[in-house]
Design an enzyme around this catalytic site. Structure first.
Site, PDB file in Angstrom:
ATOM      1  N   GLY A  50       0.860  -1.180   0.000  1.00  0.00           N
ATOM      2  CA  GLY A  50       0.000   0.000   0.000  1.00  0.00           C
ATOM      3  C   GLY A  50       0.890   1.221   0.000  1.00  0.00           C
ATOM      4  O   GLY A  50       2.070   1.126   0.338  1.00  0.00           O
ATOM      5  N   CYS A 102       5.358  -6.042   1.799  1.00  0.00           N
ATOM      6  CA  CYS A 102       5.679  -4.609   1.799  1.00  0.00           C
ATOM      7  C   CYS A 102       4.902  -3.871   2.906  1.00  0.00           C
ATOM      8  O   CYS A 102       5.140  -4.137   4.076  1.00  0.00           O
ATOM      9  CB  CYS A 102       5.422  -4.022   0.410  1.00  0.00           C
ATOM     10  SG  CYS A 102       6.206  -2.427   0.198  1.00  0.00           S
ATOM     11  N   TYR A 103       3.961  -3.001   2.558  1.00  0.00           N
ATOM     12  CA  TYR A 103       3.192  -2.328   3.611  1.00  0.00           C
ATOM     13  C   TYR A 103       2.530  -3.373   4.528  1.00  0.00           C
ATOM     14  O   TYR A 103       2.466  -3.195   5.749  1.00  0.00           O
ATOM     15  CB  TYR A 103       2.111  -1.426   2.998  1.00  0.00           C
ATOM     16  CG  TYR A 103       1.222  -0.759   4.033  1.00  0.00           C
ATOM     17  CD1 TYR A 103       1.628   0.410   4.664  1.00  0.00           C
ATOM     18  CD2 TYR A 103      -0.004  -1.324   4.401  1.00  0.00           C
ATOM     19  CE1 TYR A 103       0.834   1.015   5.629  1.00  0.00           C
ATOM     20  CE2 TYR A 103      -0.801  -0.735   5.365  1.00  0.00           C
ATOM     21  CZ  TYR A 103      -0.383   0.438   5.969  1.00  0.00           C
ATOM     22  OH  TYR A 103      -1.164   1.025   6.932  1.00  0.00           O
ATOM     23  N   HIS A 135       8.723  -7.633  -2.809  1.00  0.00           N
ATOM     24  CA  HIS A 135       7.534  -8.093  -3.539  1.00  0.00           C
ATOM     25  C   HIS A 135       7.768  -9.453  -4.198  1.00  0.00           C
ATOM     26  O   HIS A 135       8.317  -9.520  -5.306  1.00  0.00           O
ATOM     27  CB  HIS A 135       7.151  -7.064  -4.610  1.00  0.00           C
ATOM     28  CG  HIS A 135       6.580  -5.818  -4.027  1.00  0.00           C
ATOM     29  ND1 HIS A 135       5.237  -5.683  -3.720  1.00  0.00           N
ATOM     30  CD2 HIS A 135       7.162  -4.656  -3.661  1.00  0.00           C
ATOM     31  CE1 HIS A 135       5.025  -4.492  -3.206  1.00  0.00           C
ATOM     32  NE2 HIS A 135       6.172  -3.839  -3.149  1.00  0.00           N
ATOM     33  N   GLU A 187       5.637 -11.255  -5.631  1.00  0.00           N
ATOM     34  CA  GLU A 187       4.742 -11.439  -6.790  1.00  0.00           C
ATOM     35  C   GLU A 187       5.311 -10.860  -8.084  1.00  0.00           C
ATOM     36  O   GLU A 187       4.821 -11.142  -9.177  1.00  0.00           O
ATOM     37  CB  GLU A 187       3.372 -10.811  -6.493  1.00  0.00           C
ATOM     38  CG  GLU A 187       3.320  -9.281  -6.488  1.00  0.00           C
ATOM     39  CD  GLU A 187       3.793  -8.638  -5.186  1.00  0.00           C
ATOM     40  OE1 GLU A 187       4.533  -9.295  -4.428  1.00  0.00           O
ATOM     41  OE2 GLU A 187       3.444  -7.469  -4.936  1.00  0.00           O
ATOM     42  N   SER A 241     -21.169 -10.062 -28.241  1.00  0.00           N
ATOM     43  CA  SER A 241     -20.504  -8.967 -28.949  1.00  0.00           C
ATOM     44  C   SER A 241     -19.463  -9.506 -29.912  1.00  0.00           C
ATOM     45  O   SER A 241     -18.965  -8.782 -30.762  1.00  0.00           O
ATOM     46  CB  SER A 241     -19.811  -8.056 -27.940  1.00  0.00           C
ATOM     47  OG  SER A 241     -18.703  -8.728 -27.374  1.00  0.00           O
ATOM     48  N   GLY A 242     -19.122 -10.787 -29.759  1.00  0.00           N
ATOM     49  CA  GLY A 242     -18.035 -11.322 -30.567  1.00  0.00           C
ATOM     50  C   GLY A 242     -16.719 -11.244 -29.829  1.00  0.00           C
ATOM     51  O   GLY A 242     -15.734 -11.836 -30.225  1.00  0.00           O
ATOM     52  N   GLY A 243     -16.684 -10.490 -28.739  1.00  0.00           N
ATOM     53  CA  GLY A 243     -15.483 -10.410 -27.909  1.00  0.00           C
ATOM     54  C   GLY A 243     -15.295 -11.709 -27.141  1.00  0.00           C
ATOM     55  O   GLY A 243     -16.193 -12.571 -27.116  1.00  0.00           O
ATOM     56  N   VAL A 244     -14.141 -11.832 -26.505  1.00  0.00           N
ATOM     57  CA  VAL A 244     -13.801 -13.085 -25.832  1.00  0.00           C
ATOM     58  C   VAL A 244     -14.777 -13.391 -24.685  1.00  0.00           C
ATOM     59  O   VAL A 244     -15.296 -14.505 -24.575  1.00  0.00           O
ATOM     60  CB  VAL A 244     -12.353 -13.013 -25.273  1.00  0.00           C
ATOM     61  CG1 VAL A 244     -11.990 -14.298 -24.556  1.00  0.00           C
ATOM     62  CG2 VAL A 244     -11.375 -12.739 -26.389  1.00  0.00           C
ATOM     63  N   ASP A 245     -15.059 -12.378 -23.852  1.00  0.00           N
ATOM     64  CA  ASP A 245     -15.845 -12.658 -22.648  1.00  0.00           C
ATOM     65  C   ASP A 245     -17.264 -13.128 -22.972  1.00  0.00           C
ATOM     66  O   ASP A 245     -17.726 -14.144 -22.452  1.00  0.00           O
ATOM     67  CB  ASP A 245     -15.924 -11.408 -21.750  1.00  0.00           C
ATOM     68  CG  ASP A 245     -14.547 -10.907 -21.381  1.00  0.00           C
ATOM     69  OD1 ASP A 245     -13.582 -11.694 -21.493  1.00  0.00           O
ATOM     70  OD2 ASP A 245     -14.422  -9.726 -21.003  1.00  0.00           O
ATOM     71  N   SER A 269     -18.351 -14.346 -25.722  1.00  0.00           N
ATOM     72  CA  SER A 269     -18.338 -15.613 -26.466  1.00  0.00           C
ATOM     73  C   SER A 269     -18.156 -16.796 -25.517  1.00  0.00           C
ATOM     74  O   SER A 269     -18.849 -17.812 -25.626  1.00  0.00           O
ATOM     75  CB  SER A 269     -17.198 -15.649 -27.486  1.00  0.00           C
ATOM     76  OG  SER A 269     -17.274 -14.560 -28.350  1.00  0.00           O
ATOM     77  N   LYS A 321      -8.888 -12.413 -17.030  1.00  0.00           N
ATOM     78  CA  LYS A 321      -8.954 -12.567 -18.493  1.00  0.00           C
ATOM     79  C   LYS A 321      -8.217 -13.821 -18.987  1.00  0.00           C
ATOM     80  O   LYS A 321      -8.727 -14.553 -19.830  1.00  0.00           O
ATOM     81  CB  LYS A 321      -8.327 -11.324 -19.138  1.00  0.00           C
ATOM     82  CG  LYS A 321      -8.582 -11.203 -20.610  1.00  0.00           C
ATOM     83  CD  LYS A 321      -9.939 -10.602 -20.834  1.00  0.00           C
ATOM     84  CE  LYS A 321     -10.249 -10.382 -22.285  1.00  0.00           C
ATOM     85  NZ  LYS A 321     -11.533  -9.678 -22.430  1.00  0.00           N
TER      86      LYS A 321
END
Ligand code: XMP
Length: 510
Positions: A54, A81-82, A168, A170, A222-226, A228, A366
């Site tokens: 943070g 970290c924080y 960090h 990650e 919409s044809g987008g990935v999500d 579909s 995603k």
């Protein structure tokens, strides 16, 4: 299902932490620190908790703090970290401001001991980003790692399974970051690691089959990935009881509408109604030039078209939305400024008569959505396709949208994308497209003077689209694309390449 809680104190890497954990097949969810109490955490049965970083100092009046009782809840904690400083502070340690010796960037870490460092060599590189440091570890804690400038780079109370790392783990720059997270998840929290997209897909299909049995379900495609992936998943569960509506607003890329229809209808077997609404959209957009004005019109018209279709379909029980996890996460930092009003074909609930909303992808990032798509057998070129904005080419044509400009841009864009792909770069820029400028400039072709449009090529490299760098596409690729566009597409005299990062620019031009 076993879960890890990522308790968010406003760090910039909160999503990255959750993704790293999930990459190790353990489900992680992010909650702002002020939205969940110790009791709620206990009841939820988390296997472990990670405190994020943070921007604050623990002594700031308004810095985020948490109930000390969390350290006695019997649940393993890893503070980053924080989050590490907060653990030290809560347990009675001393934090000081380093001011002139703040550490930033790659730093040599010297490990002494501790369960999270199992298999980590004595010397390695870690990623630091802090000004405050822990000058005295609290009672009951041991200092388990140091750096030249940081007398307590990690601490641990092994008995209570409370750990903190100032750096960090990650971030990929931390050499043994994955190992440290793995130790925490599997050795300390005893996770089993059964969160896979194969399991998720099978479980989701099964549970929607039961939950939605006999119901009429409507999905805006919409044809987008999500959208579909959401549609194919539900189609696997309930077959033709899922009605998909694909509104083609005429602002799609070359051949896109036909491809979406062909793949979804013929290959995936979905029950699709395609609405060709180009004329409606173009007539409403005629003469409109401000970007936000265009976005607003497209959003509104979308709802109108949907409304008309919904009337024909009659009432449905359930509406599907392609919401994904980043849309759901609320950061501990507070509200960010709205730069553009994004339009997504999911937000239609108030115009349709329905009883329930289903969001099958709301827990997924995603990259996980893409994996589910592949599990479901959606063709890889559709699953891996680059993002495309809801308002389509309307935000890539400066000034007024006309059919003529759309035709020109579609061709130029197709050539540019083809050249990038032919060069084997399709995974390198994360998004690449052409933009049509509104002003003309003078050129020469043969012996004649020409006076045509300018096209800008845009290609960006990014992890999250919040910030982005312009892609260093090799000059010869740009050259080929430029010469093909000026030769093959009418009315274009000039090509420019956009070399602005985000910020200060955005990815799209409008
Ligand atoms: P910007 O231009 O805001 O774009 O830097 C960031 C990412 O979002 C996409 N984008 C949109 N996506 N509806 C969408 O669904 C929109 O209105 C929209 N505007 C931008 C853009 O393509 C990029 O990937």
């Amino acid at each position: 299902m076993e879960r890890i809680l990522v308790l968010d104190f406003g760090g910039q890497y909160n999503q990255l932490i959750a993704r790293r954990v999930r990459d190790m097949n353990v489900y992680a969810e992010i909650k702002p620190y002020n939205r969940i109490s110790v009791d709620e955490i206990r009841t939820a049965g988390y296997k472990g908790i990670i405190f994020t970083g943070g921007p604050n100092s623990v002594y700031d009046g308004n810095s985020p703090h948490y109930d000390k009782e969390i350290l006695n809840a019997g649940i393993p904690v890893l503070g980053i970290c924080y989050g590490c400083q907060l653990i030290a502070f809560m347990a009675g340690g001393v934090i000081e401001s380093a001011n002139d010796i703040s550490e930033y960037g790659k730093t040599e870490l010297t490990v002494k001991s501790g369960a999270v460092f199992e298999g980590v060599p004595e010397k390695s590189i870690c990623w630091m980003s802090h000004t405050d440091y822990i000058s005295r570890a609290p009672e009951g804690f041991e200092i388990t790692a140091v750096t030249d400038n940081c007398p307590c780079a990690a601490l641990a109370d092994e008995k209570r399974m409370i750990y903190g790392v100032q750096f960090h783990p990650e971030v990929t720059h931390t050499e043994y970051g994955k190992r440290i997270l793995r130790n925490f998840l599997f050795e300390i929290c005893s996770c089993a690691g059964d969160w896979t997209m194969e399991n998720f897909t099978a479980g989701a299909v099964e549970s929607y089959r039961e939950k939605l049995a006999g119901k009429r379900v409507l999905c805006a495609l919409s044809g987008g990935v999500d959208s579909s992936v959401a549609a194919v998943l539900l189609h696997k569960a309930i077959g033709d009881n899922l009605i998909c509506v694909f509104v083609d607003h005429g602002l799609l890329r070359k051949d896109e509408g036909d491809t979406v229809e062909r793949v979804m209808k013929n290959e995936m077997g979905l029950n699709i109604i395609r609405v060709n609404a180009k004329d409606r959209f173009l007539s409403r957009l005629a003469g409109v030039t401000p970007p936000e004005g265009k976005r607003k019109i497209i959003g509104e018209e979308f709802i109108r078209v949907f409304e008309d279709i919904a009337k024909e379909i009659g009432s449905v029980d359930v509406l599907v939305q392609g919401t994904i996890y980043p849309d759901v996460i609320e950061s501990g930092k507070g509200d960010a400024a709205v730069i553009k009003s994004h339009h997504n074909v999911g937000g239609l609930p108030d115009v349709i008569d329905f009883k329930e909303i289903v969001e099958p992808l709301r827990d997924l990032f995603k990259d996980e959505v893409r994996k589910v798509g592949l599990e479901l057998g959606i063709p890889v070129n559709l699953v891996r396709r680059q993002p495309f904005p809801g308002p389509g080419l309307a935000v890539r044509i400066m000034g007024e949208i006309t059919e003529d400009k759309l035709e020109i841009l579609r061709e130029a864009d197709a050539v540019f994308r083809e050249e990038v792909m032919n060069a084997g770069l399709e995974n390198e820029p994360n998004q690449y497209f052409a933009v049509l400028l509104n002003n003309r400039s003078v050129g020469v072709m043969g012996d004649a003077r020409t006076y045509g449009y300018t096209v800008a090529f845009r290609a960006v490299t990014t992890d999250d689209f919040m910030t982005a760098d312009w892609s260093r596409i090799p000059f010869d690729v740009l050259e080929r694309a430029s010469s093909r566009v000026t030769n093959e597409v009418r009315d274009i005299t000039r090509i420019v390449y956009d070399i602005t990062a985000k910020p200060p620019a955005t990815v799209e031009w409008e």
